[in-house]
Motif scaffolding. Sequence first.
Motif, mmCIF file in Angstrom:
data_model
loop_
_atom_site.group_PDB
_atom_site.id
_atom_site.type_symbol
_atom_site.label_atom_id
_atom_site.label_comp_id
_atom_site.label_asym_id
_atom_site.label_seq_id
_atom_site.Cartn_x
_atom_site.Cartn_y
_atom_site.Cartn_z
ATOM 1 N N TRP A 208 -1.418 -15.772 3.881
ATOM 2 C CA TRP A 208 -1.593 -16.317 2.545
ATOM 3 C C TRP A 208 -3.009 -16.096 2.011
ATOM 4 C CZ3 TRP A 208 0.001 -18.934 6.878
ATOM 5 C CH2 TRP A 208 -0.952 -19.687 7.550
ATOM 6 N N LEU A 209 -3.919 -15.572 2.834
ATOM 7 C CA LEU A 209 -5.272 -15.289 2.355
ATOM 8 C C LEU A 209 -5.404 -13.903 1.735
ATOM 9 C CD1 LEU A 209 -7.586 -16.785 5.145
ATOM 10 C CD2 LEU A 209 -6.736 -17.858 3.047
ATOM 11 N N MET A 210 -4.407 -13.032 1.921
ATOM 12 C CA MET A 210 -4.498 -11.718 1.304
ATOM 13 C C MET A 210 -4.086 -11.805 -0.165
ATOM 14 S SD MET A 210 -1.255 -9.663 2.951
ATOM 15 C CE MET A 210 0.419 -10.295 2.870
ATOM 16 N N GLU A 211 -4.230 -10.685 -0.860
ATOM 17 C CA GLU A 211 -3.868 -10.628 -2.274
ATOM 18 C C GLU A 211 -2.433 -11.134 -2.476
ATOM 19 O OE1 GLU A 211 -3.420 -7.269 -5.849
ATOM 20 O OE2 GLU A 211 -4.011 -6.674 -3.819
ATOM 21 N N GLY A 212 -2.254 -11.999 -3.455
ATOM 22 C CA GLY A 212 -0.957 -12.623 -3.695
ATOM 23 C C GLY A 212 -0.952 -14.091 -3.326
ATOM 24 N N GLY A 213 -1.849 -14.479 -2.390
ATOM 25 C CA GLY A 213 -2.006 -15.889 -2.054
ATOM 26 C C GLY A 213 -0.805 -16.479 -1.347
ATOM 27 N N LYS A 214 -0.684 -17.782 -1.441
ATOM 28 C CA LYS A 214 0.403 -18.486 -0.771
ATOM 29 C C LYS A 214 1.745 -17.972 -1.280
ATOM 30 C CE LYS A 214 2.180 -23.102 0.274
ATOM 31 N NZ LYS A 214 2.032 -24.555 0.084
ATOM 32 N N GLY A 215 2.623 -17.686 -0.367
ATOM 33 C CA GLY A 215 3.906 -17.069 -0.695
ATOM 34 C C GLY A 215 3.964 -15.613 -0.276
ATOM 35 N N SER A 216 2.786 -14.997 -0.045
ATOM 36 C CA SER A 216 2.768 -13.620 0.446
ATOM 37 C C SER A 216 3.308 -13.572 1.867
ATOM 38 C CB SER A 216 1.339 -13.072 0.424
ATOM 39 O OG SER A 216 0.823 -13.043 -0.879
ATOM 40 N N ARG A 217 4.006 -12.516 2.147
ATOM 41 C CA ARG A 217 4.562 -12.320 3.481
ATOM 42 C C ARG A 217 3.823 -11.181 4.183
ATOM 43 N NH1 ARG A 217 10.331 -14.000 3.617
ATOM 44 N NH2 ARG A 217 10.791 -15.055 1.648
ATOM 45 N N PRO A 218 3.818 -11.180 5.504
ATOM 46 C CA PRO A 218 3.294 -10.003 6.210
ATOM 47 C C PRO A 218 4.036 -8.744 5.768
ATOM 48 C CG PRO A 218 3.647 -11.814 7.731
ATOM 49 C CD PRO A 218 4.256 -12.236 6.424
ATOM 50 N N ARG A 219 3.364 -7.604 5.897
ATOM 51 C CA ARG A 219 3.969 -6.336 5.493
ATOM 52 C C ARG A 219 4.005 -5.363 6.662
ATOM 53 N NH1 ARG A 219 4.246 -4.941 -0.680
ATOM 54 N NH2 ARG A 219 3.914 -7.015 -1.557
ATOM 55 N N ALA A 220 5.159 -4.744 6.858
ATOM 56 C CA ALA A 220 5.260 -3.597 7.755
ATOM 57 C C ALA A 220 4.833 -2.376 6.961
ATOM 58 C CB ALA A 220 6.686 -3.431 8.264
ATOM 59 N N VAL A 221 4.025 -1.525 7.582
ATOM 60 C CA VAL A 221 3.402 -0.415 6.844
ATOM 61 C C VAL A 221 3.642 0.900 7.576
ATOM 62 C CG1 VAL A 221 1.213 0.533 6.028
ATOM 63 C CG2 VAL A 221 1.653 -1.922 5.828
ATOM 64 N N HIS A 222 4.048 1.903 6.803
ATOM 65 C CA HIS A 222 4.243 3.265 7.295
ATOM 66 C C HIS A 222 3.183 4.139 6.631
ATOM 67 C CE1 HIS A 222 7.322 6.773 8.014
ATOM 68 N NE2 HIS A 222 6.531 6.596 9.058
ATOM 69 N N ILE A 223 2.384 4.838 7.435
ATOM 70 C CA ILE A 223 1.322 5.699 6.918
ATOM 71 C C ILE A 223 1.639 7.134 7.311
ATOM 72 C CG2 ILE A 223 -1.132 6.247 7.003
ATOM 73 C CD1 ILE A 223 -1.684 3.308 7.555
ATOM 74 N N GLN A 224 1.749 7.992 6.291
ATOM 75 C CA GLN A 224 2.056 9.400 6.517
ATOM 76 C C GLN A 224 0.987 10.274 5.858
ATOM 77 O OE1 GLN A 224 6.109 8.584 4.819
ATOM 78 N NE2 GLN A 224 6.787 9.943 6.465
ATOM 79 N N VAL A 225 0.821 11.470 6.398
ATOM 80 C CA VAL A 225 -0.153 12.413 5.856
ATOM 81 C C VAL A 225 0.579 13.683 5.487
ATOM 82 C CG1 VAL A 225 -2.273 13.691 6.269
ATOM 83 C CG2 VAL A 225 -1.982 11.418 7.284
ATOM 84 N N ARG A 226 0.642 13.977 4.183
ATOM 85 C CA ARG A 226 1.322 15.187 3.733
ATOM 86 C C ARG A 226 0.315 16.340 3.598
ATOM 87 N NH1 ARG A 226 3.159 13.104 -2.349
ATOM 88 N NH2 ARG A 226 1.202 12.032 -2.872
ATOM 89 N N PRO A 227 0.772 17.559 3.403
ATOM 90 C CA PRO A 227 -0.159 18.695 3.370
ATOM 91 C C PRO A 227 -1.079 18.716 2.158
ATOM 92 C CG PRO A 227 2.102 19.417 2.974
ATOM 93 C CD PRO A 227 2.184 18.000 3.422
ATOM 94 N N ASP A 228 -0.674 18.073 1.063
ATOM 95 C CA ASP A 228 -1.514 18.006 -0.127
ATOM 96 C C ASP A 228 -1.038 16.837 -0.981
ATOM 97 O OD1 ASP A 228 0.320 19.007 -2.476
ATOM 98 O OD2 ASP A 228 0.623 20.467 -0.863
ATOM 99 N N PRO A 229 -1.831 16.397 -1.962
ATOM 100 C CA PRO A 229 -1.476 15.190 -2.723
ATOM 101 C C PRO A 229 -0.243 15.323 -3.607
ATOM 102 C CG PRO A 229 -3.824 15.667 -2.912
ATOM 103 C CD PRO A 229 -3.189 16.866 -2.305
ATOM 104 N N LEU A 230 0.277 16.531 -3.785
ATOM 105 C CA LEU A 230 1.435 16.716 -4.659
ATOM 106 C C LEU A 230 2.700 17.079 -3.892
ATOM 107 C CD1 LEU A 230 -0.224 18.665 -7.640
ATOM 108 C CD2 LEU A 230 0.063 16.194 -7.332
#
Length: 718
Positions: free
Chosen positions: A694-716
């Motif tokens: 609840w201390l992250m952006e969004g405050g009370k009511g925010s839930r933990p987030r599962a995060v997937h991080i990928q790296v593509r060959p270029d930004p497009l």
Amino acid sequence: MIVSQSGFCSSVAAAALATCITIMPTPLLAQQADPQIRIDADDIGGVVTGPNGPEAGVWVIAETADLPTKFARMVVTDDRGRYVLPDLPKANYSIWVRGYGLVDSQKVQSEPGRMLNLTAVSAPNAAAAAHYYPAIHWYVMMEIPDPSQFGGKSDIPDKMTQIDWLKQVKNIGCVGCHQLGQASTRTIPASLGTFKSGEDAWMRRLQAGQAGEQMVNQLAGNFASVPIKYYGEWTDRIAKGAIPDTQPKRPEGVERNVVVTSWEWSTPDKYLHDLISSDRRNPTVNAYGPLFGSPEHSTDNMPILDPKTHTVTYFKMPVRDPEMPEAIGPGYGSALQPLQPSPYWGNDKLWDSRANNHNGMFDKQGRVWFAATVRALDNPAFCKKGSEHPSAKVFPLERSARQVSMLDPKTMKYTFIDTCFGTHHPQFGYDADNTLWLSGTGQVAGWVNTRIFEETGDAAKAQGWSPFILDSSGNGKRDDYVEPNQPNDPAKDKRLNPGSGPYAVMPSPVDGSVWYTVGVFGGPPGFLRYDPKTQLSEVYHVPLPAFGIRGGDIDKDGVAWGSASSGHLVSFDRRKCKGPLNGPAATGGHCPEGWAMYQYPGPGFKGLGENSAESSYYTWVDQHNVSGLGENVPMSTANLNDGLVALKDGKMIMLRVPYPMGFYAKGFDGRIDDPNAGWKGRGLWTTSGDRTPWLMEGGKGSRPRAVHIQVRPDPLAN
């Protein structure tokens, strides 16, 4: 809001609304506008411009609540302000621009298959811009006592050193549970009360919730309350308008190729320590499968995320005796009840776990093995003095606070494996027995031979443990030994007390040895090597200018890597040692040439010379190129920099999670879903692990987030 097919908008209206959007509904029009922006029916693409033209290195964030759980995807613009949000599930999205030097643009609605040009909004002043800076830029505003204040020359306890202080305010203390410096921690919530000073406010803040007792004991007990006035002065200055004098760089180079996807999971009043996605040794295990979270002290309800369907389910982890005490309170790491009311939750008791699932590990069959509590503290008789168990004869064990369990996702059968030694992090070895090695084992190396357990179902027969013995006699074999507090005997070996015990555990893929980080909370920090063949150990202490250590991992060449408290990623390569690795002089400082250190990104505390205040919690090595950055790339959690950081060809690469602000991970792993699908078939998995979501952006009511991080060959790339 003005939305125009033509791309023109009223300058008066745009100024009033601080945003102007151009929507072109078909990929064909996009290709006519810029042939390099190519989108499919499940993409959104366009250009971000600001007052001075294209905005390079800013984030475009798309979020929806239309799916079974809240979903977001984030990308970075290229050097011409162009972006492509790839492979979005069918839904209506709120989309906005975030970046350093900007304030968030107004959220606009769109859907996949459309072109959407966005106008970035420049920050009206430095304070508005600084609101979006990673926590590290705010945290370094806190004063660190000068060396002249230590050694009994001030109110700081006389045996305390500046290194002890820094370890406490970094990854061994405060930043071991929270991201210090984000908006909620650099300010004092009004609901906490009214106080004469920031110091008084912090004293009260530390008492809030079920971790209050632990926080007060660390700062008021071990440090005689002195750090509290420094925290108070820090937040007092910020309340009066002080802002950072350092600014973050926008993503550059490969950092602009990062695609971040997040899903909400768990509940707003619980936290997650970790998640697991695949087998460390075989990252194609559980391809496209569910993610399993570890809620530690907070709850027995383990969240399970299916990233294909965006659904979250729960499995309630049982214990052998449902009437056993909760795995919090004395002997564990959290209190049974709040010490003082929380400004967010009042006197509510939030944490109530018995299973105390710290984190898990997949095996080759796709089953998940957890460091989890299965019974109360007192060990069974086979662990104790008088037992005929081979390990108990050598080193009997009376209590353990956490053991081992296993879940088969195919059947959801949950199995208890009662261990005499405590557990913390599990890792499978590379041997034919699929030995599960554990940290958190105290004065011993502890393991479970999973082959024997599967053949017999006998936890006692399948497990073993051994004290850490230095080959002080130098004869290459394990002999009788003296205890750590006894004088050396040239004819005997010596038992090693690894301080607070093994923290990270790292079976080597090279020679079968097992490495640990040790001395995290007490004793000299460093790497400890245990050889299962000889049952002998070696220890290597972290040398200056690095200090302190927490999480660690090992690479394909047998090099150990770790997160140092000094703001360094450190490594130790045993192959570089020039002198003897055993004998009476091999006590920890005997191979300085084996060490290397790499400073993490971000500013440092003033008065300490060149340094980074980054307080990394854990380090993991990408042995199999699951990230797309290459094989054998060491990575760390960047706990004050909102993401992860990788060391590639001597350069630090930030993998930042821009939303919600305050992202903080305690661990991560990676998975290859399809080795033939390029960047789309692989990626890193992590979760927000701050004990107070609840201390992250969004405050009370925010839930933990599962995060997937990928790296593509270029930004497009789409």
